[in-house]
Write a protein that holds these residues in place. Structure first.
Motif, PDB file in Angstrom:
ATOM      1  N   ASP A 181      -3.273  -1.306  -9.390  1.00 32.96           N
ATOM      2  CA  ASP A 181      -2.246  -0.327  -9.018  1.00 32.96           C
ATOM      3  C   ASP A 181      -0.870  -0.988  -8.893  1.00 32.96           C
ATOM      4  O   ASP A 181      -0.195  -1.177  -9.896  1.00 32.96           O
ATOM      5  CB  ASP A 181      -2.644   0.419  -7.734  1.00 32.96           C
ATOM      6  CG  ASP A 181      -3.230  -0.501  -6.674  1.00 32.96           C
ATOM      7  OD1 ASP A 181      -2.699  -1.597  -6.481  1.00 32.96           O
ATOM      8  OD2 ASP A 181      -4.223  -0.110  -6.036  1.00 32.96           O
ATOM      9  N   SER A 208      -4.287  -6.503 -11.438  1.00 32.40           N
ATOM     10  CA  SER A 208      -4.184  -5.480 -10.405  1.00 32.40           C
ATOM     11  C   SER A 208      -4.546  -4.125 -10.981  1.00 32.40           C
ATOM     12  O   SER A 208      -4.407  -3.890 -12.187  1.00 32.40           O
ATOM     13  CB  SER A 208      -2.756  -5.449  -9.851  1.00 32.40           C
ATOM     14  OG  SER A 208      -2.522  -4.247  -9.138  1.00 32.40           O
ATOM     15  N   CYS A 217      -2.625 -11.576   0.177  1.00 30.70           N
ATOM     16  CA  CYS A 217      -1.647 -11.012  -0.745  1.00 30.70           C
ATOM     17  C   CYS A 217      -0.265 -11.520  -0.345  1.00 30.70           C
ATOM     18  O   CYS A 217       0.086 -11.521   0.825  1.00 30.70           O
ATOM     19  CB  CYS A 217      -1.689  -9.493  -0.708  1.00 30.70           C
ATOM     20  SG  CYS A 217      -0.552  -8.751  -1.891  1.00 30.70           S
ATOM     21  N   HIS A 231       0.758  -7.058  -6.723  1.00 31.38           N
ATOM     22  CA  HIS A 231       0.265  -7.901  -5.628  1.00 31.38           C
ATOM     23  C   HIS A 231       0.440  -9.363  -6.044  1.00 31.38           C
ATOM     24  O   HIS A 231       0.905  -9.655  -7.152  1.00 31.38           O
ATOM     25  CB  HIS A 231      -1.219  -7.642  -5.356  1.00 31.38           C
ATOM     26  CG  HIS A 231      -1.564  -6.209  -5.098  1.00 31.38           C
ATOM     27  ND1 HIS A 231      -1.701  -5.690  -3.842  1.00 31.38           N
ATOM     28  CD2 HIS A 231      -1.814  -5.173  -5.957  1.00 31.38           C
ATOM     29  CE1 HIS A 231      -2.023  -4.402  -3.921  1.00 31.38           C
ATOM     30  NE2 HIS A 231      -2.095  -4.066  -5.195  1.00 31.38           N
ATOM     31  N   HIS A 270      -0.465  -3.836   3.295  1.00 35.55           N
ATOM     32  CA  HIS A 270      -0.309  -5.151   2.649  1.00 35.55           C
ATOM     33  C   HIS A 270      -0.855  -6.270   3.535  1.00 35.55           C
ATOM     34  O   HIS A 270      -1.558  -7.161   3.072  1.00 35.55           O
ATOM     35  CB  HIS A 270       1.174  -5.377   2.349  1.00 35.55           C
ATOM     36  CG  HIS A 270       1.565  -6.799   2.128  1.00 35.55           C
ATOM     37  ND1 HIS A 270       1.157  -7.514   1.020  1.00 35.55           N
ATOM     38  CD2 HIS A 270       2.304  -7.657   2.881  1.00 35.55           C
ATOM     39  CE1 HIS A 270       1.647  -8.741   1.102  1.00 35.55           C
ATOM     40  NE2 HIS A 270       2.335  -8.851   2.211  1.00 35.55           N
ATOM     41  N   CYS A 284       2.997  -4.869  -0.810  1.00 36.89           N
ATOM     42  CA  CYS A 284       2.384  -3.943  -1.763  1.00 36.89           C
ATOM     43  C   CYS A 284       2.054  -2.609  -1.133  1.00 36.89           C
ATOM     44  O   CYS A 284       1.216  -1.874  -1.638  1.00 36.89           O
ATOM     45  CB  CYS A 284       1.129  -4.570  -2.351  1.00 36.89           C
ATOM     46  SG  CYS A 284      -0.078  -4.992  -1.086  1.00 36.89           S
ATOM     47  N   GLY A 285       2.706  -2.283  -0.022  1.00 38.80           N
ATOM     48  CA  GLY A 285       2.471  -0.985   0.585  1.00 38.80           C
ATOM     49  C   GLY A 285       2.073  -1.118   2.040  1.00 38.80           C
ATOM     50  O   GLY A 285       2.146  -2.202   2.623  1.00 38.80           O
ATOM     51  N   GLN A 316      -6.087  -4.489  -5.472  1.00 33.40           N
ATOM     52  CA  GLN A 316      -5.722  -3.073  -5.396  1.00 33.40           C
ATOM     53  C   GLN A 316      -5.355  -2.778  -3.961  1.00 33.40           C
ATOM     54  O   GLN A 316      -5.691  -3.532  -3.061  1.00 33.40           O
ATOM     55  CB  GLN A 316      -6.855  -2.179  -5.877  1.00 33.40           C
ATOM     56  CG  GLN A 316      -8.135  -2.319  -5.072  1.00 33.40           C
ATOM     57  CD  GLN A 316      -9.226  -1.449  -5.668  1.00 33.40           C
ATOM     58  OE1 GLN A 316      -9.099  -0.251  -5.797  1.00 33.40           O
ATOM     59  NE2 GLN A 316     -10.320  -2.093  -6.049  1.00 33.40           N
ATOM     60  N   GLN A 317      -4.635  -1.680  -3.753  1.00 32.37           N
ATOM     61  CA  GLN A 317      -4.260  -1.308  -2.393  1.00 32.37           C
ATOM     62  C   GLN A 317      -5.518  -0.885  -1.630  1.00 32.37           C
ATOM     63  O   GLN A 317      -6.101   0.140  -1.978  1.00 32.37           O
ATOM     64  CB  GLN A 317      -3.253  -0.167  -2.426  1.00 32.37           C
ATOM     65  CG  GLN A 317      -1.880  -0.623  -2.956  1.00 32.37           C
ATOM     66  CD  GLN A 317      -0.968   0.553  -3.240  1.00 32.37           C
ATOM     67  OE1 GLN A 317      -1.409   1.592  -3.727  1.00 32.37           O
ATOM     68  NE2 GLN A 317       0.304   0.402  -2.954  1.00 32.37           N
ATOM     69  N   TRP A 318      -6.004  -1.634  -0.634  1.00 28.64           N
ATOM     70  CA  TRP A 318      -5.483  -2.897  -0.148  1.00 28.64           C
ATOM     71  C   TRP A 318      -6.660  -3.821   0.042  1.00 28.64           C
ATOM     72  O   TRP A 318      -7.081  -4.065   1.170  1.00 28.64           O
ATOM     73  CB  TRP A 318      -4.715  -2.682   1.158  1.00 28.64           C
ATOM     74  CG  TRP A 318      -3.392  -2.008   0.948  1.00 28.64           C
ATOM     75  CD1 TRP A 318      -2.228  -2.634   0.588  1.00 28.64           C
ATOM     76  CD2 TRP A 318      -3.079  -0.617   1.059  1.00 28.64           C
ATOM     77  NE1 TRP A 318      -1.206  -1.700   0.467  1.00 28.64           N
ATOM     78  CE2 TRP A 318      -1.708  -0.458   0.750  1.00 28.64           C
ATOM     79  CE3 TRP A 318      -3.822   0.520   1.357  1.00 28.64           C
ATOM     80  CZ2 TRP A 318      -1.070   0.767   0.758  1.00 28.64           C
ATOM     81  CZ3 TRP A 318      -3.182   1.744   1.372  1.00 28.64           C
ATOM     82  CH2 TRP A 318      -1.806   1.858   1.068  1.00 28.64           C
TER      83      TRP A 318
END
Ligand SMILES: [Cu+2]
Length: 275
Positions: A180, A178, A218, A183, A226, A222-223, A145-147
């Motif tokens: 969200d 995941s 990761c 990843h 990441h 992914c944002g 998940q983030q992060w």
């Protein structure tokens, strides 16, 4: 003026270079390349890369020899020559080309299939993998998940840990998912890489063969943070692993009671928001 026997010369130089270079590459260079031998998947990848290097070295040598020979021997000296005669339909050249390329491609396809079917070679295979190790692997759910990464252990009361410890010399069945965004779980030292997608149970197998630490991160942008999604896991003895996971069960017992029931995938937030 009589043309020297270019083809024969090229063949001799190519064979000489291949005979010297191929063993050097296969015996010295390839075995030392990543990912190393911390798991059977990692060692398998080193073996596969070594086989591919063994095939590629003579091919690369052919290109280098022909290139160098052309630069030296066919260099333009004196006035501009006329366009050469077009060479088409030489049966020997065509046959050699077709047979050689077909042999290399077919070998790679058959060899790759056999190797993949052994244990999946450390890649994610989706929810119903066809390449499984025999026996009863230890199940570990890898949750992205983030992060951050967390790990859930269905055979140990569904506890969720922030760290990853694995027993040595035991097949592990990773269920990568995941909560969200998209990843990717990449334990490069162990030769494992599997996409972590919301709503997907992506299974990958690994069998660590050495105790010690391994890094994972990761591998899918992914944002914002990441780059923060990395950590170090441990491969430990069977006894040490059992002691650790039982300790985690005790420590996280209050949290485990409030977790949703263990499932191979969870209803991620974007899904819920979309109704
Ligand atoms: Cu990520």
């Amino acid at each position: 003026m009589q043309e020297p026997p270019h083809l024969r010369r090229l063949l001799i130089i190519w064979i000489a270079l291949s005979v010297v270079a191929t063993p050097l590459v296969v015996l010295l260079l390839a075995p030392g390349l990543p990912p190393g031998d911390a798991s059977s998947e990692a060692s398998g990848q080193v073996v596969d890369n070594t086989v591919l290097f063994g095939i590629l070295t003579p091919i690369a040598a052919a290109i280098v020899v022909y290139f160098a020979y052309s630069l030296i021997v066919f260099r333009q000296r004196g006035p501009e020559p006329e366009e050469g005669v077009a060479i088409r339909g030489d049966n020997r050249v065509q046959l050699t080309w077709i047979v050689a390329t077909s042999a290399v491609v077919l070998f790679a396809a058959v060899y790759g299939t056999i190797r993949l079917l052994d244990n999946g070679s450390g890649g994610g295979q989706g929810s119903s993998p066809i390449a499984k190790p025999s026996g009863d692997p230890l199940q570990v759910q890898v949750i992205a998940q983030q992060w951050a990464w967390t790990f859930r252990w269905p055979t140990f009361g569904g506890v969720e840990t922030a760290r990853l410890e694995l027993p040595v010399n035991r097949d592990v069945e990773l269920h990568v998912t995941s909560l969200d965004a998209i990843h990717s779980f990449w334990a490069h030292d162990l030769g494992v890489k599997a996409d972590a997608n919301p709503g997907v149970d992506n299974i990958a197998y690994v069998r660590p063969t050495e105790t010690g630490s391994f890094d994972f991160r990761c591998a899918e942008l992914c944002g914002l943070w990441h780059g923060h999604m990395f950590d170090t896991g441990q491969v430990v003895s069977d006894a040490a692993f059992l002691a650790w996971i039982r300790g985690q069960q005790r420590v996280f017992a209050p949290a485990t009671r409030n977790l949703p029931k263990y499932k191979t995938e969870y209803n991620p937030a974007p899904h819920r928001r979309a109704g």
